[in-house]
Design an enzyme around this catalytic site. Structure first.
Site, short mmCIF file in Angstrom:
data_model
loop_
_atom_site.label_atom_id
_atom_site.label_comp_id
_atom_site.label_asym_id
_atom_site.label_seq_id
_atom_site.Cartn_x
_atom_site.Cartn_y
_atom_site.Cartn_z
N ILE A 87 1.09 -1.16 -0.29
CA ILE A 87 0.05 -0.17 -0.41
C ILE A 87 0.87 1.79 -0.17
CG2 ILE A 87 -2.18 -1.56 1.34
CD1 ILE A 87 -1.38 0.54 3.76
N PRO A 94 10.35 2.16 -1.40
CA PRO A 94 10.70 0.86 -1.72
C PRO A 94 10.34 -0.42 -1.32
CG PRO A 94 12.04 1.63 -1.05
CD PRO A 94 11.55 2.59 -1.13
N ASP A 95 10.13 -1.66 -1.73
CA ASP A 95 9.71 -2.68 -0.97
C ASP A 95 11.38 -3.73 -0.43
OD1 ASP A 95 8.83 -4.90 0.45
OD2 ASP A 95 7.57 -5.41 -1.53
N PHE A 96 10.77 -3.92 0.96
CA PHE A 96 12.42 -4.34 1.39
C PHE A 96 12.95 -5.49 0.34
CE2 PHE A 96 11.99 -2.93 6.17
CZ PHE A 96 13.30 -1.67 5.86
N ARG A 97 11.13 -5.89 0.39
CA ARG A 97 12.03 -7.37 -0.07
C ARG A 97 12.37 -7.99 -1.48
NH1 ARG A 97 8.58 -10.88 4.18
NH2 ARG A 97 7.50 -8.84 5.16
N GLN A 167 1.77 -3.96 8.39
CA GLN A 167 2.84 -4.40 8.61
C GLN A 167 3.76 -3.22 8.81
OE1 GLN A 167 2.05 -7.55 6.02
NE2 GLN A 167 3.22 -8.53 7.09
N ASN A 168 3.22 -1.93 8.52
CA ASN A 168 4.39 -1.35 7.81
C ASN A 168 5.14 -0.22 9.44
OD1 ASN A 168 4.12 -2.16 5.31
ND2 ASN A 168 2.32 -0.40 5.03
N ASP A 170 6.41 2.96 8.45
CA ASP A 170 6.40 4.48 7.67
C ASP A 170 5.55 5.33 8.48
OD1 ASP A 170 4.29 4.62 6.27
OD2 ASP A 170 4.53 2.81 4.90
N HIS A 187 4.40 -4.43 13.17
CA HIS A 187 5.77 -4.53 13.71
C HIS A 187 6.51 -3.19 13.96
CE1 HIS A 187 5.91 -7.66 10.14
NE2 HIS A 187 4.76 -8.01 11.45
N CYS A 195 14.08 4.43 25.44
CA CYS A 195 14.99 4.87 26.10
C CYS A 195 15.11 2.52 26.08
CB CYS A 195 15.21 5.11 27.73
SG CYS A 195 16.61 4.70 28.18
N ASN A 286 -4.11 -6.95 -4.24
CA ASN A 286 -2.74 -6.89 -4.44
C ASN A 286 -2.41 -7.34 -5.69
OD1 ASN A 286 -0.81 -7.51 -2.76
ND2 ASN A 286 -1.12 -9.62 -3.31
ZN LIG Z 1 16.64 6.54 29.98
#
Ligand SMILES: [Zn+2]
Length: 383
Positions: A87, A94-97, A167-168, A170, A187, A195, A286
């Protein structure tokens, strides 16, 4: 970071991640979720081998028209969207894959022991530099949400979006106007950072992190000087607890599942499609078919996968196109097309003018600095 797309091949880790890991204070939740998965599995097994469970046909036609008529019927009140890298590709991310254009192809310069190390939590804690260098390169912000993102915003505005599982990383769903409550960022996200010290866990916002990343500072905690890491899920880390708790609540109540821009290959995300009720229609938008059950496993009675066109198909619809085209086509059938195009136009104009403002502010700031610096050393002209 933007490239935000799906973090790549976390397969092995994710298959284990629903199991509680030591030191996790949420282990009971996750244990429960894992137990649930087992129950679902048994339920699916029994229902598919013994013909238990109801599987009403809700759509009058297994086409985009059928889906549109169902949405317009008013019976469809809780839509869940499940989305992946596809999407965001039209936003220029770009698609990582994708081999060659993907992220891993460009990692040589960081001298990693192996490419995946850049997203491995143990490696990161010792060597955070490559990750932050990459984050600067791929920083989210110069990207605009796509038609597909705004289509989900429209579902929200019309009061029928139950949740978006993405799953993005961004943050484009947020830029498009979905709020924390509407979203499960499976993700993780760049939107917040924490921290890494287990005792501290102080939270930092996107502006703070952005400033550090762009000044080439390794982000350190104000309070305890430990590293600060964006809340994206690294290899070796659990998925957010909210992912497990929400999916248990959301999926049984789902009236329509829309899966967009994902090939449904990463677990446990992929298995979510089998968590809706047996009569819940599922629409895939898709570039290729995805989520179909392995035929061999199907024979053994392990169902749950998508079935678009066997003679038993009764609820799954595949729209093979880009996510933007699929959403536009669906919006058209719903009578929402003009509204969607107007929303995209307005929002893109707003983002552009915001960008311009920020850039001119930065320029003014830089100019002010330069002129104040040049005042003193400048030689006097009049004597
Ligand atoms: Zn800390």
């Amino acid at each position: 970071m933007s490239d935000a797309s799906e973090l790549p091949e976390r397969k092995e880790e994710e298959e284990v991640s629903p199991e509680p890991e030591e030191q996790s204070d949420d282990s009971s939740e996750e244990e429960e979720a894992a137990g649930d998965t087992e129950m679902d599995f048994l339920r699916n097994l029994f229902s598919s081998t013994l013909g238990l469970g109801s599987a009403d046909k809700v759509l009058d036609d297994l086409t985009l028209d059928g889906v549109a008529r169902y949405i317009n019927s008013g019976k469809c009140k809780n839509i869940i969207c499940m989305v992946g890298a596809g999407i965001s590709t039209s936003a220029g991310i770009p698609d990582f894959r994708s081999p060659g254009t993907g992220l891993y192809a460009n990692l040589q310069k960081y001298n990693l022991p192996y490419p995946e190390a850049i997203f491995q939590i143990d490696y990161f804690k010792k060597h955070p530099e490559p990750f932050f260098a990459l984050a600067k390169e791929l920083y989210p912000g110069q990207f605009k949400p796509t038609i597909c993102h705004y289509f989900m915003k429209m579902l929200k505005d019309k009061g029928i979006l139950k949740r978006c599982y993405t799953q993005n990383i961004d943050t484009l769903e947020r830029v498009a106007g979905l709020e924390g409550e509407d979203l499960i960022e499976a993700h993780g996200t760049f939107y917040t950072s924490h921290c890494v010290s287990f005792c501290c866990r102080k939270e930092y916002n996107l502006d703070w992190m952005k400033e550090k990343i762009f000044s080439d500072d390794i982000p350190k905690c104000d309070k305890c000087s430990s590293l600060v890491k964006p809340d994206i899920v690294f290899f070796g880390e659990n998925l957010p607890v909210r992912f497990f708790t929400s999916m248990k609540m959301d999926f049984p109540r789902c009236d329509l599942l829309i899966v967009m821009g994902t090939s449904l290959q990463v677990q446990p995300f992929a298995s979510l499609v089998s968590r809706v009720s047996k009569s819940c229609p599922r629409l895939l938008i898709n570039m290729e078919r995805a989520g179909q059950a392995d035929p061999l496993l199907g024979l053994l009675g392990f169902g749950g996968g998508m079935d678009f066109d066997s003679d038993k198909a009764y609820r799954d619809v595949a729209q093979i196109s880009t996510c933007d085209d699929g959403c536009l086509a669906l919006a058209d059938l719903l009578g929402w097309k003009a509204e969607l195009e107007e929303l995209v136009k307005q929002e893109h104009t707003r983002i552009d003018s915001q960008d311009k403002k920020e850039r001119s502010c930065e320029k003014k700031e830089a100019a002010a600095k330069a002129s104040s610096a040049s005042v003193a050393p400048e030689p006097k002209e009049e004597e």
